[in-house]
Motif scaffolding. Sequence first.
Motif, mmCIF file in Angstrom:
data_model
loop_
_atom_site.group_PDB
_atom_site.id
_atom_site.type_symbol
_atom_site.label_atom_id
_atom_site.label_comp_id
_atom_site.label_asym_id
_atom_site.label_seq_id
_atom_site.Cartn_x
_atom_site.Cartn_y
_atom_site.Cartn_z
ATOM 1 N N GLU A 10 -18.647 -1.636 5.725
ATOM 2 C CA GLU A 10 -18.859 -0.283 6.270
ATOM 3 C C GLU A 10 -18.284 -0.148 7.684
ATOM 4 N N ARG A 11 -18.243 -1.254 8.409
ATOM 5 C CA ARG A 11 -17.713 -1.211 9.779
ATOM 6 C C ARG A 11 -16.225 -0.869 9.817
ATOM 7 N N TYR A 12 -15.549 -1.091 8.701
ATOM 8 C CA TYR A 12 -14.088 -0.932 8.666
ATOM 9 C C TYR A 12 -13.662 0.268 7.813
ATOM 10 N N ALA A 13 -14.631 1.104 7.438
ATOM 11 C CA ALA A 13 -14.378 2.124 6.408
ATOM 12 C C ALA A 13 -13.331 3.174 6.783
ATOM 13 N N ASN A 14 -13.181 3.498 8.066
ATOM 14 C CA ASN A 14 -12.214 4.544 8.436
ATOM 15 C C ASN A 14 -11.164 4.062 9.421
ATOM 16 N N ILE A 15 -11.070 2.788 9.560
ATOM 17 C CA ILE A 15 -10.254 2.203 10.636
ATOM 18 C C ILE A 15 -8.753 2.513 10.464
ATOM 19 N N LEU A 16 -8.318 2.762 9.236
ATOM 20 C CA LEU A 16 -6.885 3.045 9.014
ATOM 21 C C LEU A 16 -6.646 4.494 8.582
ATOM 22 N N SER A 17 -7.490 5.375 9.049
ATOM 23 C CA SER A 17 -7.325 6.791 8.713
ATOM 24 C C SER A 17 -5.923 7.266 9.136
ATOM 25 N N GLY A 18 -5.228 7.893 8.215
ATOM 26 C CA GLY A 18 -3.884 8.416 8.505
ATOM 27 C C GLY A 18 -2.771 7.384 8.386
ATOM 28 N N ARG A 19 -3.128 6.123 8.080
ATOM 29 C CA ARG A 19 -2.104 5.066 7.961
ATOM 30 C C ARG A 19 -1.746 4.834 6.491
ATOM 31 N N SER A 20 -0.493 4.403 6.258
ATOM 32 C CA SER A 20 -0.022 4.209 4.874
ATOM 33 C C SER A 20 0.619 2.843 4.664
ATOM 34 N N LEU A 21 0.485 2.367 3.450
ATOM 35 C CA LEU A 21 1.109 1.115 3.006
ATOM 36 C C LEU A 21 1.994 1.439 1.807
ATOM 37 N N ALA A 22 3.225 0.925 1.793
ATOM 38 C CA ALA A 22 4.059 1.019 0.588
ATOM 39 C C ALA A 22 4.057 -0.334 -0.104
ATOM 40 N N LEU A 23 3.822 -0.315 -1.406
ATOM 41 C CA LEU A 23 3.943 -1.538 -2.206
ATOM 42 C C LEU A 23 5.228 -1.395 -3.005
ATOM 43 N N LEU A 24 6.135 -2.335 -2.841
ATOM 44 C CA LEU A 24 7.429 -2.273 -3.526
ATOM 45 C C LEU A 24 7.562 -3.530 -4.386
ATOM 46 N N PHE A 25 7.460 -3.359 -5.714
ATOM 47 C CA PHE A 25 7.323 -4.529 -6.590
ATOM 48 C C PHE A 25 8.464 -4.619 -7.606
ATOM 49 N N GLN A 26 9.118 -5.768 -7.626
ATOM 50 C CA GLN A 26 10.102 -6.075 -8.676
ATOM 51 C C GLN A 26 9.443 -6.807 -9.838
ATOM 52 N N LYS A 27 8.232 -7.355 -9.590
ATOM 53 C CA LYS A 27 7.556 -8.153 -10.622
ATOM 54 C C LYS A 27 6.181 -7.545 -10.892
ATOM 55 N N THR A 28 5.556 -8.020 -11.952
ATOM 56 C CA THR A 28 4.228 -7.518 -12.323
ATOM 57 C C THR A 28 3.155 -8.047 -11.367
ATOM 58 N N SER A 29 1.994 -7.442 -11.414
ATOM 59 C CA SER A 29 0.881 -7.904 -10.570
ATOM 60 C C SER A 29 -0.416 -7.224 -10.981
ATOM 61 N N THR A 30 -1.506 -7.954 -10.881
ATOM 62 C CA THR A 30 -2.841 -7.340 -10.956
ATOM 63 C C THR A 30 -3.507 -7.438 -9.585
ATOM 64 N N ARG A 31 -3.728 -8.678 -9.120
ATOM 65 C CA ARG A 31 -4.491 -8.912 -7.898
ATOM 66 C C ARG A 31 -3.807 -8.393 -6.638
ATOM 67 N N THR A 32 -2.551 -8.757 -6.456
ATOM 68 C CA THR A 32 -1.877 -8.420 -5.192
ATOM 69 C C THR A 32 -1.743 -6.904 -5.067
ATOM 70 N N ARG A 33 -1.362 -6.272 -6.163
ATOM 71 C CA ARG A 33 -1.230 -4.817 -6.140
ATOM 72 C C ARG A 33 -2.573 -4.150 -5.847
ATOM 73 N N CYS A 34 -3.614 -4.546 -6.591
ATOM 74 C CA CYS A 34 -4.929 -3.910 -6.392
ATOM 75 C C CYS A 34 -5.467 -4.199 -4.999
ATOM 76 N N ALA A 35 -5.262 -5.411 -4.510
ATOM 77 C CA ALA A 35 -5.747 -5.738 -3.157
ATOM 78 C C ALA A 35 -5.093 -4.807 -2.133
ATOM 79 N N GLY A 36 -3.802 -4.549 -2.292
ATOM 80 C CA GLY A 36 -3.100 -3.667 -1.349
ATOM 81 C C GLY A 36 -3.547 -2.224 -1.494
ATOM 82 N N GLU A 37 -3.561 -1.731 -2.725
ATOM 83 C CA GLU A 37 -3.877 -0.303 -2.934
ATOM 84 C C GLU A 37 -5.340 -0.011 -2.639
ATOM 85 N N ILE A 38 -6.229 -0.814 -3.220
ATOM 86 C CA ILE A 38 -7.665 -0.541 -3.061
ATOM 87 C C ILE A 38 -8.097 -0.900 -1.636
#
Length: 304
Positions: free
Chosen positions: A29-57
């Motif tokens: 909860e301490r970190y819930a809004n810390i990146l408000s307005g910030r964005s991450l791009a995930l650019l993948f040539q290969k498949t993924s479950t964990r790495t993709r979800c960790a980044g997006e979620i």
Amino acid sequence: MNLISLQNLSTTDVMEIVEGSLAIKNNPERYANILSGRSLALLFQKTSTRTRCAGEIGMTQLGGHAVYLDWRTTNFGLADLRDEIRVLSSYVDVILARFLKHADIVRAAESATVPVINGCCDLYHPTQALGDLMTIQEKFGRIEGVKLTYVGMHNNVCNSLIAAGLKGGMEVTVVAPETNPASIDAKLFEAAEQAGVYKVSDQLQDAIAKSDVVYTDTWIDMEFFMDTAFEAEKKRRMKVFAPYQLNKEVLAGHDVVVMHCLPAHRGYEVSGEIVEDPRSIMFEQAENRLHSMKGLILKLLGKL
Ligand code: CP
Ligand code: NVA
């Protein structure tokens, strides 16, 4: 600051990410809004479950936003990688890229104007190693002096564990009949050997008996798994690597924890029984990918 391989970070940076990731896990909860307005791009040539979800979620949980780009649906394939990365840099605050070739992640980092994270290439898997260090710190209360034996194909994951050993003073023994030709990093092996945190052994039982952690990964990297041209090599590897499967017999009587970056190929590098064994911490390890990705992103953005 980028994360191309763990060698790029100082020991202090690595330990800050590990401690920060544990703090995030315990007080999200301490970190819930810390990146408000910030964005991450995930650019993948290969498949993924964990790495993709960790980044997006992870971005959502920090109050930011993520956009997933499957390489094949972008115009990256039509243009110079450097031009497209420059454009992407002008839209987002961090880029997480899973590329086939290490040289491409290096080129991307050179032309990016925002931090670039290597989400697993042929040579390294540094975000996996950060999650693993976090898991080891959580389980043992320390990293220094922990003895880890890696069993199976010496690959990208194994390299990042060796690099993690160098950063955290963890002792890595590798029992591997073969090294993936794309994953040879003589400089890393030499440095880790000289620091006394890496050795090669052909004595599987002896290595396991001296271990706190036994770790394995796939015998075939994801980009080749479904490749029909790889069938003969796949069959060959199954034979060569069969004696290195982590199973009840191999682990009998050993008081160790068993780790695997997942996805697990039950019946190949690990038996289903061991995945479910009380000594297996594979699912806690996988969950920690989320917390450690958040810790890493905050560190790269100067927010940790
Ligand atoms: N361990 C790991 O990186 O899993 P994914 O390939 O599913 O991201
Ligand atoms: N060595 C594996 C790791 C998967 C997370 C691969 O590269 O496919």
